[in-house]
Design a protein around this motif. Structure first.
Motif, short mmCIF file in Angstrom:
data_model
loop_
_atom_site.label_atom_id
_atom_site.label_comp_id
_atom_site.label_asym_id
_atom_site.label_seq_id
_atom_site.Cartn_x
_atom_site.Cartn_y
_atom_site.Cartn_z
N ARG A 1 0.83 -1.20 0.00
CA ARG A 1 0.00 0.00 0.00
C ARG A 1 0.87 1.26 0.00
N GLN A 2 2.09 1.13 0.49
CA GLN A 2 3.00 2.27 0.53
C GLN A 2 3.86 2.39 -0.73
N THR A 3 3.98 1.32 -1.50
CA THR A 3 4.97 1.32 -2.58
C THR A 3 4.40 1.10 -3.98
N LEU A 4 3.29 0.38 -4.12
CA LEU A 4 2.74 0.13 -5.44
C LEU A 4 2.03 1.36 -5.99
N ARG A 5 1.83 1.36 -7.30
CA ARG A 5 1.05 2.44 -7.92
C ARG A 5 -0.32 2.54 -7.27
N ALA A 6 -0.95 1.41 -6.99
CA ALA A 6 -2.23 1.39 -6.28
C ALA A 6 -2.39 0.04 -5.62
N CYS A 7 -2.92 0.04 -4.39
CA CYS A 7 -3.18 -1.21 -3.66
C CYS A 7 -4.39 -0.97 -2.77
N GLY A 8 -5.49 -1.68 -3.06
CA GLY A 8 -6.73 -1.47 -2.34
C GLY A 8 -6.75 -2.14 -0.98
N ARG A 9 -7.83 -1.93 -0.27
CA ARG A 9 -8.00 -2.51 1.06
C ARG A 9 -8.27 -4.01 0.98
N ASP A 10 -7.87 -4.71 2.04
CA ASP A 10 -8.15 -6.13 2.22
C ASP A 10 -7.56 -6.99 1.10
N VAL A 11 -6.47 -6.52 0.51
CA VAL A 11 -5.75 -7.33 -0.48
C VAL A 11 -5.03 -8.47 0.23
#
Length: 230
Positions: A77-87
């Motif tokens: 969540r801190q490093t990818l272009r986008a990372c949603g919740r509860d992945v």
């Protein structure tokens, strides 16, 4: 309940507590992974994000259990272009690029390998699935030059919302929303929404929502139906 009585759609107190506890755990994981994020930022400044990212992703891939899933989610969540919740990113799964995007509630199984790709919300990737940036990363036309030095193509590949990709499938093209890819299938061309694909190379064998022998095929049964499981 009378017909005129309003329906209470508010979440129960138990569900609210569970949601609050989950958010608290995610915040704690974000704090724990903050030093790794800072180190990654320094490495990215010196080497470039594409070169620095894989090493950190590989280190987090080796963290076992639920703790590993939680810490991976926080770091991504801190490093990818986008990372949603509860992945959910499973043990041993390798993300090779910070340009990857993971939609909310998607599941990436153990030992998956993902390039710079987009995984939609609620998508499911089984164990050891490989999602690559197309099938022409290297040219092969010239014989006087090593394959590794020949120019190639790197298109982004997307796995659509609520798609299901079975174990050990290889995906080299877009998969539409709510599609199903059989176990061990090799996807070389675009897959439309809700299509069910199986085989090597993968071909359409049905569509979600259509009746087929009174039950829809799953990735496991679809592979066996066309002899594409091995």
């Amino acid at each position: 309940m009378k017909a005129t009585e309003p329906i209470d759609r508010r979440p129960s107190s138990g569900a609210t507590c569970r949601t609050g506890a989950k958010r608290g755990v995610d915040l704690l994981a974000a704090a724990v992974t903050l030093p790794a994020w800072a180190a990654y930022r320094l490495s990215a400044a010196a080497l470039g994000a594409e070169r620095a990212f894989p090493g950190y992703a590989q280190a987090f891939a080796l963290l076992p259990g639920l703790c590993g899933v939680t810490l991976r989610r926080a770091f991504f969540r801190q490093t990818l272009r986008a990372c949603g919740r509860d992945v959910h990113v499973g043990f041993g799964a390798l993300l090779t690029s910070p340009e990857t995007t993971l939609g909310a509630r998607c599941y990436v199984g153990p030992y998956c390998v993902l390039g710079a790709v987009d995984v939609g919300e609620d998508a499911l990737l089984g164990s050891a699935v490989s999602v690559t940036n197309g099938g022409r990363q290297h040219g092969i036309d010239r014989l006087d030059m090593p394959v590794r030095e020949q120019p190639g193509e790197w298109p982004r590949v997307a796995i659509g919302r609520d798609a299901w990709v079975g174990d050990r499938a290889v995906v080299m093209a877009d998969v539409g929303e709510q599609a199903v890819i059989a176990a061990a299938a090799v996807v070389t061309g675009p897959v439309g929404p809700r299509q069910i694909m199986a085989g090597v190379p993968a071909r359409a064998i049905g569509e979600r929502g259509a009746v087929r022998d009174n039950r829809p095929p799953t990735p496991a049964t679809a592979a066996s139906s066309v002899g594409g499981g091995d």
